[in-house]
Design a protein around this motif. Structure first.
Motif, PDB file in Angstrom:
ATOM      1  N   LEU A  13       0.834  -1.210   0.000  1.00  0.00           N
ATOM      2  CA  LEU A  13       0.000   0.000   0.000  1.00  0.00           C
ATOM      3  C   LEU A  13       0.867   1.258   0.000  1.00  0.00           C
ATOM      4  CD1 LEU A  13      -3.014  -0.814   2.338  1.00  0.00           C
ATOM      5  CD2 LEU A  13      -2.951  -0.739  -0.141  1.00  0.00           C
ATOM      6  N   MET A  14       2.012   1.182   0.677  1.00  0.00           N
ATOM      7  CA  MET A  14       2.911   2.337   0.695  1.00  0.00           C
ATOM      8  C   MET A  14       3.422   2.623  -0.725  1.00  0.00           C
ATOM      9  SD  MET A  14       6.400   2.738   2.840  1.00  0.00           S
ATOM     10  CE  MET A  14       7.384   1.844   1.641  1.00  0.00           C
ATOM     11  N   VAL A  15       3.806   1.555  -1.427  1.00  0.00           N
ATOM     12  CA  VAL A  15       4.264   1.725  -2.807  1.00  0.00           C
ATOM     13  C   VAL A  15       3.106   2.208  -3.686  1.00  0.00           C
ATOM     14  CG1 VAL A  15       5.120   0.481  -4.814  1.00  0.00           C
ATOM     15  CG2 VAL A  15       6.119   0.052  -2.582  1.00  0.00           C
ATOM     16  N   ALA A  16       1.900   1.679  -3.408  1.00  0.00           N
ATOM     17  CA  ALA A  16       0.727   2.120  -4.170  1.00  0.00           C
ATOM     18  C   ALA A  16       0.509   3.612  -3.991  1.00  0.00           C
ATOM     19  CB  ALA A  16      -0.507   1.340  -3.729  1.00  0.00           C
ATOM     20  N   LEU A  17       0.697   4.095  -2.762  1.00  0.00           N
ATOM     21  CA  LEU A  17       0.505   5.524  -2.485  1.00  0.00           C
ATOM     22  C   LEU A  17       1.515   6.366  -3.272  1.00  0.00           C
ATOM     23  CD1 LEU A  17      -1.088   7.577  -0.773  1.00  0.00           C
ATOM     24  CD2 LEU A  17       0.634   7.319   0.994  1.00  0.00           C
ATOM     25  N   ALA A  18       2.770   5.914  -3.250  1.00  0.00           N
ATOM     26  CA  ALA A  18       3.796   6.617  -4.035  1.00  0.00           C
ATOM     27  C   ALA A  18       3.406   6.615  -5.512  1.00  0.00           C
ATOM     28  CB  ALA A  18       5.157   5.965  -3.833  1.00  0.00           C
ATOM     29  N   GLY A  19       2.884   5.471  -5.980  1.00  0.00           N
ATOM     30  CA  GLY A  19       2.464   5.359  -7.374  1.00  0.00           C
ATOM     31  C   GLY A  19       1.255   6.225  -7.685  1.00  0.00           C
ATOM     32  N   GLN A  20       0.351   6.367  -6.711  1.00  0.00           N
ATOM     33  CA  GLN A  20      -0.814   7.233  -6.922  1.00  0.00           C
ATOM     34  C   GLN A  20      -0.369   8.669  -7.153  1.00  0.00           C
ATOM     35  OE1 GLN A  20      -2.902   6.002  -3.323  1.00  0.00           O
ATOM     36  NE2 GLN A  20      -4.686   5.543  -4.575  1.00  0.00           N
ATOM     37  N   GLY A  21       0.668   9.068  -6.409  1.00  0.00           N
ATOM     38  CA  GLY A  21       1.225  10.398  -6.622  1.00  0.00           C
ATOM     39  C   GLY A  21       1.754  10.529  -8.042  1.00  0.00           C
ATOM     40  N   SER A  73       0.939  15.739  -6.946  1.00  0.00           N
ATOM     41  CA  SER A  73       1.654  14.486  -7.115  1.00  0.00           C
ATOM     42  C   SER A  73       2.759  14.349  -6.068  1.00  0.00           C
ATOM     43  CB  SER A  73       2.240  14.486  -8.524  1.00  0.00           C
ATOM     44  OG  SER A  73       3.108  13.437  -8.709  1.00  0.00           O
ATOM     45  N   ALA A  74       3.516  15.433  -5.884  1.00  0.00           N
ATOM     46  CA  ALA A  74       4.625  15.412  -4.931  1.00  0.00           C
ATOM     47  C   ALA A  74       4.104  15.210  -3.513  1.00  0.00           C
ATOM     48  CB  ALA A  74       5.411  16.716  -5.016  1.00  0.00           C
ATOM     49  N   ALA A  75       3.003  15.875  -3.166  1.00  0.00           N
ATOM     50  CA  ALA A  75       2.467  15.765  -1.809  1.00  0.00           C
ATOM     51  C   ALA A  75       2.046  14.330  -1.512  1.00  0.00           C
ATOM     52  CB  ALA A  75       1.298  16.720  -1.639  1.00  0.00           C
ATOM     53  N   ILE A  76       1.395  13.679  -2.473  1.00  0.00           N
ATOM     54  CA  ILE A  76       0.923  12.303  -2.239  1.00  0.00           C
ATOM     55  C   ILE A  76       2.112  11.360  -2.077  1.00  0.00           C
ATOM     56  CG2 ILE A  76      -0.357  10.384  -3.257  1.00  0.00           C
ATOM     57  CD1 ILE A  76      -2.185  12.466  -4.546  1.00  0.00           C
ATOM     58  N   LEU A  82       6.476   2.367 -11.844  1.00  0.00           N
ATOM     59  CA  LEU A  82       6.162   0.997 -12.251  1.00  0.00           C
ATOM     60  C   LEU A  82       4.723   0.634 -11.897  1.00  0.00           C
ATOM     61  CD1 LEU A  82       7.905  -1.225 -13.469  1.00  0.00           C
ATOM     62  CD2 LEU A  82       8.322  -2.085 -11.185  1.00  0.00           C
ATOM     63  N   THR A  83       4.298   0.983 -10.669  1.00  0.00           N
ATOM     64  CA  THR A  83       2.974   0.534 -10.223  1.00  0.00           C
ATOM     65  C   THR A  83       1.842   1.082 -11.092  1.00  0.00           C
ATOM     66  OG1 THR A  83       3.088   2.222  -8.526  1.00  0.00           O
ATOM     67  CG2 THR A  83       3.594   0.007  -7.860  1.00  0.00           C
ATOM     68  N   PRO A  84       1.783   2.393 -11.387  1.00  0.00           N
ATOM     69  CA  PRO A  84       0.685   2.817 -12.256  1.00  0.00           C
ATOM     70  C   PRO A  84       0.797   2.268 -13.666  1.00  0.00           C
ATOM     71  CG  PRO A  84       2.059   4.694 -11.633  1.00  0.00           C
ATOM     72  CD  PRO A  84       2.548   3.536 -10.871  1.00  0.00           C
ATOM     73  N   ILE A  85       2.027   2.116 -14.175  1.00  0.00           N
ATOM     74  CA  ILE A  85       2.153   1.648 -15.552  1.00  0.00           C
ATOM     75  C   ILE A  85       1.688   0.197 -15.657  1.00  0.00           C
ATOM     76  CG2 ILE A  85       3.829   1.027 -17.319  1.00  0.00           C
ATOM     77  CD1 ILE A  85       5.307   3.614 -16.505  1.00  0.00           C
ATOM     78  N   PHE A 129      -7.720   3.037 -10.185  1.00  0.00           N
ATOM     79  CA  PHE A 129      -7.208   1.941  -9.360  1.00  0.00           C
ATOM     80  C   PHE A 129      -5.902   1.363  -9.882  1.00  0.00           C
ATOM     81  CE2 PHE A 129     -11.783   1.816  -8.243  1.00  0.00           C
ATOM     82  CZ  PHE A 129     -11.641   2.024  -6.885  1.00  0.00           C
ATOM     83  N   GLY A 130      -5.377   1.912 -10.971  1.00  0.00           N
ATOM     84  CA  GLY A 130      -4.151   1.383 -11.573  1.00  0.00           C
ATOM     85  C   GLY A 130      -3.010   1.200 -10.585  1.00  0.00           C
ATOM     86  N   PRO A 131      -2.631   2.258  -9.839  1.00  0.00           N
ATOM     87  CA  PRO A 131      -1.489   2.115  -8.935  1.00  0.00           C
ATOM     88  C   PRO A 131      -1.700   1.033  -7.873  1.00  0.00           C
ATOM     89  CG  PRO A 131      -2.007   4.425  -9.240  1.00  0.00           C
ATOM     90  CD  PRO A 131      -3.106   3.656  -9.900  1.00  0.00           C
ATOM     91  N   LEU A 132      -2.931   0.956  -7.337  1.00  0.00           N
ATOM     92  CA  LEU A 132      -3.228  -0.032  -6.306  1.00  0.00           C
ATOM     93  C   LEU A 132      -3.066  -1.448  -6.866  1.00  0.00           C
ATOM     94  CD1 LEU A 132      -4.156  -0.075  -3.400  1.00  0.00           C
ATOM     95  CD2 LEU A 132      -6.514  -0.071  -4.203  1.00  0.00           C
ATOM     96  N   LEU A 133      -3.674  -1.645  -8.026  1.00  0.00           N
ATOM     97  CA  LEU A 133      -3.599  -2.944  -8.700  1.00  0.00           C
ATOM     98  C   LEU A 133      -2.148  -3.287  -9.023  1.00  0.00           C
ATOM     99  CD1 LEU A 133      -5.968  -4.734  -9.591  1.00  0.00           C
ATOM    100  CD2 LEU A 133      -5.793  -3.715 -11.860  1.00  0.00           C
ATOM    101  N   GLY A 134      -1.447  -2.300  -9.579  1.00  0.00           N
ATOM    102  CA  GLY A 134      -0.062  -2.510  -9.974  1.00  0.00           C
ATOM    103  C   GLY A 134       0.823  -2.816  -8.783  1.00  0.00           C
ATOM    104  N   ALA A 135       0.630  -2.088  -7.675  1.00  0.00           N
ATOM    105  CA  ALA A 135       1.468  -2.310  -6.495  1.00  0.00           C
ATOM    106  C   ALA A 135       1.275  -3.727  -5.967  1.00  0.00           C
ATOM    107  CB  ALA A 135       1.134  -1.295  -5.412  1.00  0.00           C
TER     108      ALA A 135
END
Lengths: 329, 315
Positions: A34-42, A212-215, A246-249, A257-263
């Motif tokens: 989830l932490m990586v997903a959050l970075a990816g959401q940003g 993006s940076a804040a998230i 990587l996670t959003p891509i 939901f891309g980043p969450l799924l990807g992470a």
């Protein structure tokens, strides 16, 4: 309210996991995912919706992590305040990098390069500056109290990071449906055309960059609270720049939901690779690299796009068959 | 040179302040001149790496993020050529250069080209993915151990009276000019060179008159990768090899390419020398680990102020 329904469903389902699963290994895995997903959401706000590919999101993650750690360890500031200031710090760094690079009209490769360079500068500075603890890094004192934003159970940490991910999902949804989001997508599709139509491209890109940076910085702040340690290689290292994109891509670039799924996918793959080869370093990242190339090659819209594609095809065949039946009848 | 073998680890001076004070006292023209000369020699190797990068950028219009990882791979190749077959790096260069040309050709023709569907942003991602794969495969296979080879002439120097110049670095300087000259002749005089220039200027037009664009792209990528093999063989005698060794150079190479103008061969050469000198001088004034910041700051500054570089045609 209807537009937020999928978010509510997904978050409630995820929130129920620790009630059922008590294994620390699984919870730890989910917290990191989830932490990586959050970075990816940003990253996804700027890269996915705005088409500006940053290769240096570590600059924001690291700033969040360091501000949270240094304020607590050196100045005795309350963890919650430090956390908020960490997010603010990341946003400020985003504003500075964004102002400098968008004002000088950097796009595409140039933008990717300059973000990479900023992250490297910050890494080198953090590895020698006394305030960050230089090469030794900064330790945050163990203090398992709610006031110190530290918890004994992994489940509590899990709910904290899930809350952050939920907030990011809602922000993304709002952006998607706003005029700002429409302008942002217009910039991604054709920046010159957007400019010709009167979109203030520099201001829109800058806004997306700050958001993006804040998230991503929030993910860094959380890192500090969870692991209680940062050094320059972790905070500003290339690993987080790569995972953030990587996670959003892999999950589906420019989707909610891309980043969450990807992470979840990337982290599962990484764990599998690690369990096959034991503790040997590097193999999980080899797998990530292969997945990145293969996804770009064969699934340009990521996992979310693939799922949507299959659903659409099913619907089409259904329609064709009903049409056929109607024709025959 | 970033973290060279001799100066194993830079002392952690407090933001280089103490260093600064001591260097003010002993700063004499001889020290400045020797820093300048050594900067030029280091710059030659930088220039070689940047030549490959700028060539690829000039034709494919993408930044090859796999450049550093390929450099590391070439350094490992040179290392094992010496360890296993006792090939001197200066001999191995004649085998590794064609080998890496073929490798680069194949990568572009069969992986990067098809995977990116002609989209620039995808190309960035694919090369980044390749970089991650190569670097971590090396890490997995060889661990993070730092390896070096022992050559009798590695520390040979020429005495200029006021300073010493390392022989391997002088060879690097010669090689940089030879490679640049060969590339320049090839691009300006040969048929494939004409095709490369045509594709770089106007891809669609070149395709219309019968140029095989995929082939030209792959040849260019191969040439860029071959430059890396030359640089690797020149580096191995005096530098260490580990799975991240190439990275230190590649960000420097990006700087040079931007400084010299994306796609410009003379720009890469001159940019390489300028960067070598900037690094050497800022290392002298700020301490070694901050010396690299000098490069990055130059880089960011040039990107922001003049993104088309000193010799570039346009961004």
């Amino acid at each position: 309210m209807k537009v937020f329904a999928p978010i509510v469903v997904v978050v409630i389902l995820l929130a129920a996991i620790p009630v059922v699963v008590h294994s620390n290994v699984v919870l730890n895995f989910l917290v990191v995912a989830l932490m990586v997903a959050l970075a990816g959401q940003g990253w996804n706000i700027l890269g996915g919706y705005g088409g500006q590919y940053s290769f240096g999101h570590a600059a924001f993650f690291g700033t969040g992590a360091y501000v949270t750690a240094v304020l607590q360890a050196r100045y005795g500031i309350n963890a919650w305040t430090a956390f908020m200031l960490g997010i603010l710090g990341g946003a400020v760094v985003g504003a500075v990098i964004g102002t400098l690079s968008f004002r000088s009209g950097l796009r595409g490769s140039y933008f990717a390069l300059v973000t990479l360079a900023f992250a490297e500068v910050l890494r080198i500075v953090a590895s020698v500056a006394p305030i960050t603890g230089a090469g030794v890094g900064t330790l945050v004192r163990l203090d398992l109290r709610l006031a110190a934003l530290q918890f004994e159970s992994r489940a509590a940490f899990y709910w904290v990071i899930l809350t952050l991910v939920a907030v990011a999902l809602i922000v993304t949804r709002i952006v998607e449906r706003s005029r700002f989001g429409a302008w942002l997508i217009a910039i991604r599709e054709n920046e010159d055309a957007a400019m010709a139509l009167g979109v203030d491209t520099t201001a829109i890109k800058l806004g997306a960059m700050v958001m993006s940076a804040a998230i991503t910085a929030a993910a860094g702040c959380f890192y500090t609270q969870y692991f209680l340690f940062v050094d320059s290689g972790i905070a500003y290292g290339t690993w987080i720049s790569i995972e953030a994109l990587l996670t959003p891509i892999i999950g589906g670039i420019g989707t909610l939901f891309g980043p969450l799924l990807g992470a979840l996918a990337v982290r599962t793959l990484g764990e599998l690779a690690q369990s096959i080869t034991g503790d040997a370093p590097g193999l999980d990242l080899v797998v990530f690299g292969c997945v990145l190339v293969l996804v770009v090659w064969f699934l340009p819209r990521g996992l979310a796009g693939a799922v949507a594609g299959i659903a659409q095809r099913l619907r089409q065949t259904e329609r064709v068959s009903t049409a056929r039946e109607a024709g025959h009848g | 040179m970033p973290r060279g073998r001799a100066g194993a680890r830079a002392p952690r001076s407090r933001l280089g302040l103490s260093r600064c004070r001591s260097s003010e006292i002993v700063l004499s023209p001889a020290i400045l001149l020797s820093a300048l000369l050594n900067g030029l020699l280091t710059g030659a190797v930088y220039a070689l790496i940047a030549l490959g990068l700028t060539l690829i950028y000039g034709v494919l219009h993408i930044i090859n993020f796999a450049h550093g990882a390929l450099l590391t791979a070439a350094m490992f190749a040179a290392y094992f050529a010496f360890k296993t077959f006792h090939l001197d790096p200066y001999v191995a260069v004649f085998l590794l250069t064609p080998a890496f040309f073929v490798l680069g050709y194949a990568l572009q023709r069969f992986v990067i080209g098809p995977a990116s569907h002609g989209d620039d942003r995808n190309m960035l991602l694919v090369t980044l993915g390749l970089a991650v794969i190569i670097e971590n495969a090396l890490l997995f296979e060889f661990r993070a151990d730092t390896r070096t080879i022992e050559l009798p002439y590695a520390f040979a120097t020429i005495n200029l009276g006021f300073t010493f110049l390392a022989v391997p670095r002088i060879l690097g300087l010669v090689a940089a000019f030879v490679v640049a000259a060969v590339l320049w002749l090839m691009i300006n005089l040969s048929d494939i060179g004409r095709a490369i220039r045509a594709v770089a200027k106007e891809k669609l037009g070149a395709q219309l008159v019968g140029v095989d664009v995929a082939h030209v792209y792959a040849v260019t990528f191969g040439l860029g990768t071959a430059c890396i093999a030359v640089a690797a063989c020149l580096l191995v005698p005096t530098y260490y090899v580990n799975p991240t060794a190439g990275n230190a150079f590649v960000l420097v190479a990006f700087t040079i390419v931007v400084l010299g103008g994306m796609g410009s061969i003379p720009g890469a050469l001159i940019g390489g020398f300028v960067t070598g000198v900037v690094e050497s001088l800022s290392g002298l004034f700020l301490g070694e680990s901050l010396g690299q910041i000098g490069i990055f700051l130059t880089f960011i500054f040039v990107l922001l102020v003049r993104p088309r570089g000193l010799f570039g045609a346009g961004a």
